[in-house]
Design a protein around this motif. Structure first.
Motif, PDB file in Angstrom:
ATOM      1  N   ALA A 183      66.338  89.768 -59.484  1.00 14.48           N
ATOM      2  CA  ALA A 183      66.619  90.350 -58.205  1.00 14.48           C
ATOM      3  C   ALA A 183      67.830  90.382 -57.412  1.00 14.48           C
ATOM      4  O   ALA A 183      68.565  89.548 -57.564  1.00 14.48           O
ATOM      5  N   SER A 184      68.021  91.587 -56.541  1.00 14.69           N
ATOM      6  CA  SER A 184      69.215  91.706 -55.815  1.00 14.69           C
ATOM      7  C   SER A 184      68.847  92.451 -54.843  1.00 14.69           C
ATOM      8  O   SER A 184      67.976  93.185 -54.615  1.00 14.69           O
ATOM      9  N   MET A 185      69.812  92.293 -53.606  1.00 19.69           N
ATOM     10  CA  MET A 185      69.470  92.826 -52.490  1.00 19.69           C
ATOM     11  C   MET A 185      69.962  94.262 -52.376  1.00 19.69           C
ATOM     12  O   MET A 185      70.776  94.904 -52.952  1.00 19.69           O
ATOM     13  N   LEU A 186      69.195  95.029 -51.511  1.00 18.18           N
ATOM     14  CA  LEU A 186      69.481  96.614 -51.268  1.00 18.18           C
ATOM     15  C   LEU A 186      69.584  96.625 -49.768  1.00 18.18           C
ATOM     16  O   LEU A 186      69.042  95.705 -49.166  1.00 18.18           O
ATOM     17  N   ALA A 187      70.481  97.647 -49.440  1.00 17.86           N
ATOM     18  CA  ALA A 187      70.714  97.595 -47.829  1.00 17.86           C
ATOM     19  C   ALA A 187      69.158  98.018 -47.024  1.00 17.86           C
ATOM     20  O   ALA A 187      68.260  98.853 -47.886  1.00 17.86           O
ATOM     21  N   ALA A 188      68.948  97.325 -46.206  1.00 11.81           N
ATOM     22  CA  ALA A 188      67.662  97.528 -45.363  1.00 11.81           C
ATOM     23  C   ALA A 188      67.898  99.199 -44.767  1.00 11.81           C
ATOM     24  O   ALA A 188      69.002  99.732 -44.786  1.00 11.81           O
ATOM     25  N   ARG A 189      66.742  99.441 -44.527  1.00 12.39           N
ATOM     26  CA  ARG A 189      66.412 101.129 -43.850  1.00 12.39           C
ATOM     27  C   ARG A 189      65.167 100.651 -42.947  1.00 12.39           C
ATOM     28  O   ARG A 189      64.618  99.804 -42.868  1.00 12.39           O
TER      29      ARG A 189
END
Length: 368
Positions: free
Chosen positions: A159-165
């Motif tokens: 897992a890795s983070m993506l920009a929130a939206r």
């Protein structure tokens, strides 16, 4: 108001109202998660949580199937509009909307009702046991359901983070899962979870080497919380045609009556525990790497083989006939020594699928 100013004001007001959803989507989202493993745990913990809303599912998987599988083909290879009221995993309602009307599936602990508005037909069926092998249906295209299927077995290391939206006007935190299994045909799964509830509200699935999502589903309207029971209950209209269904379908027939017995292990994956009475279908893998195997008797296999050979992307392989549809692959083997032809399908690379077919043809799936 002076007449010359009236219409500019009306038009301006209308444009302002129409622009509100767009503004909500592009407004910055603060307070993002910075721990992918924690967000993954939060998404997993929200499985089965209550919600309601309106979602759109889009698939790019043009399956080579006949008219009998139109619903499956539309779900995986077209655009589907879904309205949902989800009280829990045993009590929910999903409506599929189209220009001709709507079809509704309502599930409760006592069974299910299928309602076709255009045909004025209501179908009652006993509830299928959890884990039953079945064809995909409308609720599988909802973001929480798709995320639950694909994130099963995922770990923090993937897992890795993506920009929130903003999804449906609400803050949603993004998570990317990359499978570590070299046999998987999935490159990545991107999930955005509602910040308040942890429920997945948008999912995008990408095949290896693909810039376009093979399948995506997102809420345009979403509210966490338990919807009222009245939204789920159903009584057929007096004029409706009502029938009782035994839930018979091709998958059920193969699972129960096929003379074949899938092996306990295939390509290194142990077979998932089958339900009592199911023989001809084997499920292997988990999360983003899954494989389904079915032993087909001669007549059904010949009909399917003809469809596959005419399909776009169909090609011959040493084991039989294969079709690659984005990250989803299908392979129908030639008859094995007992006359059974094996249908293999799943999110596995073409090489992995061919090697699995070779294992089956060399006797590991012989009748028992």
């Amino acid at each position: 108001m002076i007449r010359s100013w009236r219409w500019p004001v009306v038009v301006g007001s209308a444009l302002t109202i129409a622009a509100v959803p767009l503004v909500l989507r592009v407004l910055p989202v603060g307070g993002e998660h910075d721990d992918a493993a924690a967000l993954l745990q939060r998404i997993v913990a929200a499985r089965g949580a209550a919600y309601s809303g309106y979602a759109e599912s889009t698939g790019a998987l043009a399956l080579p199937v006949g008219d009998e599988f139109n619903d499956v083909s539309t779900l995986l290879g077209g655009r589907t509009e879904l309205r949902v009221w989800w009280r829990d995993d045993d009590e929910w309602r999903v409506d599929t909307l189209d220009p001709g009307g709507e079809r509704s599936l309502r599930v409760s602990p006592s069974g299910s009702w299928s309602w076709d508005f255009e045909d004025n037909r209501a179908t009652r069926a006993a509830d299928a046991p959890a884990g039953t092998v079945r064809l995909p249906r409308a609720d599988d295209g909802l973001p929480p359901a798709l995320a639950a299927r694909l994130l099963g077995g995922a770990t923090g290391a993937q897992a890795s983070m993506l920009a929130a939206r903003r999804v449906a006007g609400r803050a949603a935190d993004g998570l990317r899962i990359r499978p570590q299994d070299p046999q998987s045909s999935i490159d990545r799964v991107d999930v955005w979870a509602d910040r308040e509830s942890g429920i997945p509200v948008s999912v995008e699935v990408y095949g290896r080497g693909e810039s376009r999502a093979a399948m995506s589903t997102t809420f345009l309207d979403f509210a966490p919380g338990r919807p009222p029971e009245a939204a789920i209950s159903f009584t057929p209209p007096p004029s409706a045609r009502v029938r009782i269904s035994s839930r018979f379908d091709l998958v059920d027939a193969i699972a129960r009556f096929s003379p074949a017995q899938p092996p306990d292990v295939l390509r290194g994956y142990p077979r998932q525990d089958p339900l009592a009475g199911t023989r001809g279908v084997g499920l292997y893998g988990s999360g983003v790497t899954q494989l389904a195997v079915a032993g087909l008797p001669g007549r059904r296999a010949r009909s399917l083989d003809q469809q596959l050979q005419l399909a776009a992307g169909s090609h011959a392989v040493p084991a039989g006939t294969a079709v690659d549809v984005g990250p989803l692959a299908l392979l129908l083997t030639r008859p094995d020594r007992s006359g059974i032809q094996w249908l293999l399908t799943g999110t596995m690379t073409p090489l992995g699928l061919s090697e699995a077919a070779d294992e089956l043809l060399h006797g590991q799936g012989a009748p028992s």
